[in-house]
Design a protein around this motif. Structure first.
Motif, mmCIF file in Angstrom:
data_model
loop_
_atom_site.group_PDB
_atom_site.id
_atom_site.type_symbol
_atom_site.label_atom_id
_atom_site.label_comp_id
_atom_site.label_asym_id
_atom_site.label_seq_id
_atom_site.Cartn_x
_atom_site.Cartn_y
_atom_site.Cartn_z
ATOM 1 N N TRP A 19 -10.303 -16.428 -1.183
ATOM 2 C CA TRP A 19 -10.128 -16.482 0.267
ATOM 3 C C TRP A 19 -8.730 -16.970 0.614
ATOM 4 N N LEU A 20 -8.246 -18.002 -0.107
ATOM 5 C CA LEU A 20 -6.903 -18.509 0.153
ATOM 6 C C LEU A 20 -5.849 -17.432 -0.107
ATOM 7 N N LEU A 24 -3.347 -15.889 2.657
ATOM 8 C CA LEU A 24 -1.910 -15.889 2.413
ATOM 9 C C LEU A 24 -1.327 -14.485 2.591
ATOM 10 N N ILE A 25 -2.013 -13.480 2.075
ATOM 11 C CA ILE A 25 -1.558 -12.096 2.235
ATOM 12 C C ILE A 25 -1.551 -11.713 3.713
ATOM 13 N N ALA A 26 -2.528 -12.202 4.478
ATOM 14 C CA ALA A 26 -2.603 -11.875 5.900
ATOM 15 C C ALA A 26 -1.408 -12.420 6.668
ATOM 16 N N MET A 27 -0.753 -13.458 6.154
ATOM 17 C CA MET A 27 0.393 -14.053 6.839
ATOM 18 C C MET A 27 1.705 -13.350 6.543
ATOM 19 N N LEU A 28 1.737 -12.477 5.556
ATOM 20 C CA LEU A 28 2.982 -11.814 5.175
ATOM 21 C C LEU A 28 3.154 -10.512 5.947
ATOM 22 N N LYS A 49 -14.982 -8.992 0.935
ATOM 23 C CA LYS A 49 -13.533 -8.850 1.029
ATOM 24 C C LYS A 49 -13.162 -7.592 1.805
ATOM 25 N N ARG A 50 -13.913 -6.532 1.603
ATOM 26 C CA ARG A 50 -13.632 -5.275 2.306
ATOM 27 C C ARG A 50 -13.849 -5.444 3.806
#
Length: 74
Positions: A19-20, A24-28, A49-50
Motif C-alpha cells: 500500500w505504501l 508513493l507511486i500515486a504522488m509521482l 490493487k486493481r
C-alpha cells in the motif's frame, strides 16, 4: 446458494508495504498515469490493487480536467 459461494474467490491480503508503494507511486507525476494504467488492465494483479488503481486514475483524470479548465478560464 452454495454454488455462488464456491464461485467467489478470496484475494490475499495486501501488505502495508505494498500500500505504501502504491501511495508513493500515486504522488509521482506522469509516472502515476503509466503505472496505474498498467495496473488497471493487468488481470493477474490482486483485485484490491486493481480497484485502487482504477479509483486513483478516476481522481487523476478529474484533477487534470479541473486544472486545465481553471487554467483556461483565468
Amino acid at each position: 446458494m452454495e454454488a455462488e459461494r464456491e464461485k467467489t474467490s478470496v484475494e490475499p491480503v495486501v501488505k502495508i508495504e505494498e500500500w505504501l508503494f502504491l501511495i508513493l507511486i500515486a504522488m509521482l507525476p506522469i509516472i502515476n498515469f503509466i503505472v496505474f494504467g498498467y495496473f488497471c488492465f493487468n488481470r493477474r494483479l490482486n483485485a484490491n490493487k486493481r480497484n485502487f488503481s482504477i479509483a486513483v486514475l478516476i481522481y487523476l483524470v478529474i484533477i487534470v480536467l479541473l486544472a486545465s479548465l481553471t487554467g483556461m478560464l483565468s
